[in-house]
Design a protein around this motif. Structure first.
Motif, PDB file in Angstrom:
ATOM      1  N   VAL A 169       5.016   2.163  -2.271  1.00 23.07           N
ATOM      2  CA  VAL A 169       4.263   1.019  -1.763  1.00 23.07           C
ATOM      3  C   VAL A 169       4.453   0.932  -0.251  1.00 23.07           C
ATOM      4  O   VAL A 169       5.418   1.451   0.307  1.00 23.07           O
ATOM      5  CB  VAL A 169       4.714  -0.302  -2.447  1.00 23.07           C
ATOM      6  CG1 VAL A 169       4.366  -0.301  -3.922  1.00 23.07           C
ATOM      7  CG2 VAL A 169       6.207  -0.553  -2.269  1.00 23.07           C
ATOM      8  N   VAL A 170       3.508   0.284   0.402  1.00 20.23           N
ATOM      9  CA  VAL A 170       3.559   0.118   1.856  1.00 20.23           C
ATOM     10  C   VAL A 170       3.147  -1.313   2.181  1.00 20.23           C
ATOM     11  O   VAL A 170       2.314  -1.909   1.485  1.00 20.23           O
ATOM     12  CB  VAL A 170       2.643   1.145   2.563  1.00 20.23           C
ATOM     13  CG1 VAL A 170       1.182   0.973   2.190  1.00 20.23           C
ATOM     14  CG2 VAL A 170       2.851   1.138   4.071  1.00 20.23           C
ATOM     15  N   ASN A 171       3.726  -1.877   3.243  1.00 18.62           N
ATOM     16  CA  ASN A 171       3.314  -3.223   3.651  1.00 18.62           C
ATOM     17  C   ASN A 171       2.396  -3.129   4.871  1.00 18.62           C
ATOM     18  O   ASN A 171       2.092  -2.036   5.348  1.00 18.62           O
ATOM     19  CB  ASN A 171       4.521  -4.139   3.880  1.00 18.62           C
ATOM     20  CG  ASN A 171       5.376  -3.731   5.060  1.00 18.62           C
ATOM     21  OD1 ASN A 171       4.989  -2.923   5.899  1.00 18.62           O
ATOM     22  ND2 ASN A 171       6.574  -4.279   5.127  1.00 18.62           N
TER      23      ASN A 171
ATOM     24  N   ARG B  74       5.778  -0.215   6.648  1.00 14.20           N
ATOM     25  CA  ARG B  74       7.076   0.072   6.048  1.00 14.20           C
ATOM     26  C   ARG B  74       6.854   0.522   4.616  1.00 14.20           C
ATOM     27  O   ARG B  74       6.074  -0.091   3.889  1.00 14.20           O
ATOM     28  CB  ARG B  74       7.963  -1.162   6.087  1.00 14.20           C
ATOM     29  CG  ARG B  74       8.339  -1.570   7.489  1.00 14.20           C
ATOM     30  CD  ARG B  74       9.243  -2.787   7.464  1.00 14.20           C
ATOM     31  NE  ARG B  74       9.543  -3.223   8.810  1.00 14.20           N
ATOM     32  CZ  ARG B  74       9.263  -4.419   9.289  1.00 14.20           C
ATOM     33  NH1 ARG B  74       8.712  -5.337   8.518  1.00 14.20           N
ATOM     34  NH2 ARG B  74       9.572  -4.730  10.520  1.00 14.20           N
ATOM     35  N   TYR B  75       7.541   1.555   4.205  1.00 17.36           N
ATOM     36  CA  TYR B  75       7.388   2.112   2.864  1.00 17.36           C
ATOM     37  C   TYR B  75       8.590   1.774   2.002  1.00 17.36           C
ATOM     38  O   TYR B  75       9.702   1.610   2.492  1.00 17.36           O
ATOM     39  CB  TYR B  75       7.232   3.631   2.921  1.00 17.36           C
ATOM     40  CG  TYR B  75       5.907   4.067   3.472  1.00 17.36           C
ATOM     41  CD1 TYR B  75       4.835   4.333   2.631  1.00 17.36           C
ATOM     42  CD2 TYR B  75       5.723   4.206   4.841  1.00 17.36           C
ATOM     43  CE1 TYR B  75       3.617   4.724   3.131  1.00 17.36           C
ATOM     44  CE2 TYR B  75       4.498   4.596   5.354  1.00 17.36           C
ATOM     45  CZ  TYR B  75       3.457   4.851   4.492  1.00 17.36           C
ATOM     46  OH  TYR B  75       2.240   5.240   5.000  1.00 17.36           O
ATOM     47  N   SER B  76       8.338   1.694   0.710  1.00 14.72           N
ATOM     48  CA  SER B  76       9.390   1.479  -0.266  1.00 14.72           C
ATOM     49  C   SER B  76       8.925   2.052  -1.594  1.00 14.72           C
ATOM     50  O   SER B  76       7.807   2.545  -1.701  1.00 14.72           O
ATOM     51  CB  SER B  76       9.693  -0.026  -0.397  1.00 14.72           C
ATOM     52  OG  SER B  76      10.835  -0.239  -1.202  1.00 14.72           O
TER      53      SER B  76
ATOM     54  N   TRP C 296       8.823   1.108  -5.922  1.00 13.11           N
ATOM     55  CA  TRP C 296       8.857  -0.022  -6.841  1.00 13.11           C
ATOM     56  C   TRP C 296       8.618   0.497  -8.258  1.00 13.11           C
ATOM     57  O   TRP C 296       7.749   1.346  -8.454  1.00 13.11           O
ATOM     58  CB  TRP C 296       7.771  -1.023  -6.452  1.00 13.11           C
ATOM     59  CG  TRP C 296       7.974  -2.374  -7.036  1.00 13.11           C
ATOM     60  CD1 TRP C 296       7.264  -2.937  -8.060  1.00 13.11           C
ATOM     61  CD2 TRP C 296       8.941  -3.333  -6.665  1.00 13.11           C
ATOM     62  NE1 TRP C 296       7.739  -4.178  -8.344  1.00 13.11           N
ATOM     63  CE2 TRP C 296       8.783  -4.456  -7.500  1.00 13.11           C
ATOM     64  CE3 TRP C 296       9.954  -3.365  -5.702  1.00 13.11           C
ATOM     65  CZ2 TRP C 296       9.576  -5.587  -7.402  1.00 13.11           C
ATOM     66  CZ3 TRP C 296      10.740  -4.489  -5.608  1.00 13.11           C
ATOM     67  CH2 TRP C 296      10.543  -5.579  -6.451  1.00 13.11           C
TER      68      TRP C 296
ATOM     69  N   THR D 274       3.576  -5.168  -8.428  1.00  9.58           N
ATOM     70  CA  THR D 274       3.863  -4.925  -7.020  1.00  9.58           C
ATOM     71  C   THR D 274       4.064  -6.264  -6.317  1.00  9.58           C
ATOM     72  O   THR D 274       3.248  -7.170  -6.474  1.00  9.58           O
ATOM     73  CB  THR D 274       2.710  -4.148  -6.365  1.00  9.58           C
ATOM     74  OG1 THR D 274       2.513  -2.923  -7.081  1.00  9.58           O
ATOM     75  CG2 THR D 274       2.991  -3.835  -4.906  1.00  9.58           C
TER      76      THR D 274
ATOM     77  N   TRP E 175       2.838  -6.132  -0.363  1.00  7.17           N
ATOM     78  CA  TRP E 175       2.945  -4.685  -0.512  1.00  7.17           C
ATOM     79  C   TRP E 175       1.741  -4.196  -1.299  1.00  7.17           C
ATOM     80  O   TRP E 175       1.207  -4.918  -2.126  1.00  7.17           O
ATOM     81  CB  TRP E 175       4.224  -4.310  -1.254  1.00  7.17           C
ATOM     82  CG  TRP E 175       5.454  -4.658  -0.493  1.00  7.17           C
ATOM     83  CD1 TRP E 175       6.079  -5.876  -0.482  1.00  7.17           C
ATOM     84  CD2 TRP E 175       6.197  -3.823   0.370  1.00  7.17           C
ATOM     85  NE1 TRP E 175       7.172  -5.828   0.343  1.00  7.17           N
ATOM     86  CE2 TRP E 175       7.271  -4.578   0.877  1.00  7.17           C
ATOM     87  CE3 TRP E 175       6.070  -2.491   0.765  1.00  7.17           C
ATOM     88  CZ2 TRP E 175       8.201  -4.048   1.765  1.00  7.17           C
ATOM     89  CZ3 TRP E 175       6.999  -1.966   1.647  1.00  7.17           C
ATOM     90  CH2 TRP E 175       8.056  -2.744   2.136  1.00  7.17           C
ATOM     91  N   ARG E 176       1.323  -2.948  -1.031  1.00  2.70           N
ATOM     92  CA  ARG E 176       0.222  -2.357  -1.797  1.00  2.70           C
ATOM     93  C   ARG E 176       0.594  -0.926  -2.157  1.00  2.70           C
ATOM     94  O   ARG E 176       1.263  -0.229  -1.381  1.00  2.70           O
ATOM     95  CB  ARG E 176      -1.085  -2.406  -1.024  1.00  2.70           C
ATOM     96  CG  ARG E 176      -1.070  -1.653   0.272  1.00  2.70           C
ATOM     97  CD  ARG E 176      -2.414  -1.744   1.010  1.00  2.70           C
ATOM     98  NE  ARG E 176      -2.277  -1.226   2.344  1.00  2.70           N
ATOM     99  CZ  ARG E 176      -2.180   0.063   2.665  1.00  2.70           C
ATOM    100  NH1 ARG E 176      -2.238   0.969   1.736  1.00  2.70           N
ATOM    101  NH2 ARG E 176      -2.048   0.446   3.920  1.00  2.70           N
TER     102      ARG E 176
END
Length: 69
Positions: free
Chosen positions: A13-15, A19-21, A23, A29, A33-34
């Motif tokens: 996911v990215v905001n 920034r990436y993460s 999930w 989600t 974040w998408r």
């Protein structure tokens, strides 16, 4: 010893500031974040984040973060 993430699938996911993460796919989600469209094992997702997020410096701050109207 069994790992808590064994057998789970994750999504990258990215905001809005880039920034990436990762999930877990079985959870909704979080707001702000998408999904990027990539999902897989935890290790595969962490590798994808490393490939996508080359510049770890935060992106420009949003209006909400700066208090601007």
């Amino acid at each position: 010893m069994a790992r808590a993430d064994c057998g789970l699938f994750f999504r990258v996911v990215v905001n809005e500031v880039g920034r990436y993460s990762i999930w877990p796919t079985h959870l909704t989600t979080p707001g702000g974040w998408r999904p990027t469209g990539f999902s897989g094992s935890k290790q595969a997702c962490l590798h994808q984040v490393a490939e996508l997020w080359r510049d770890m410096c935060p992106g420009p701050r949003t209006r909400t973060e700066t208090g601007a109207e």
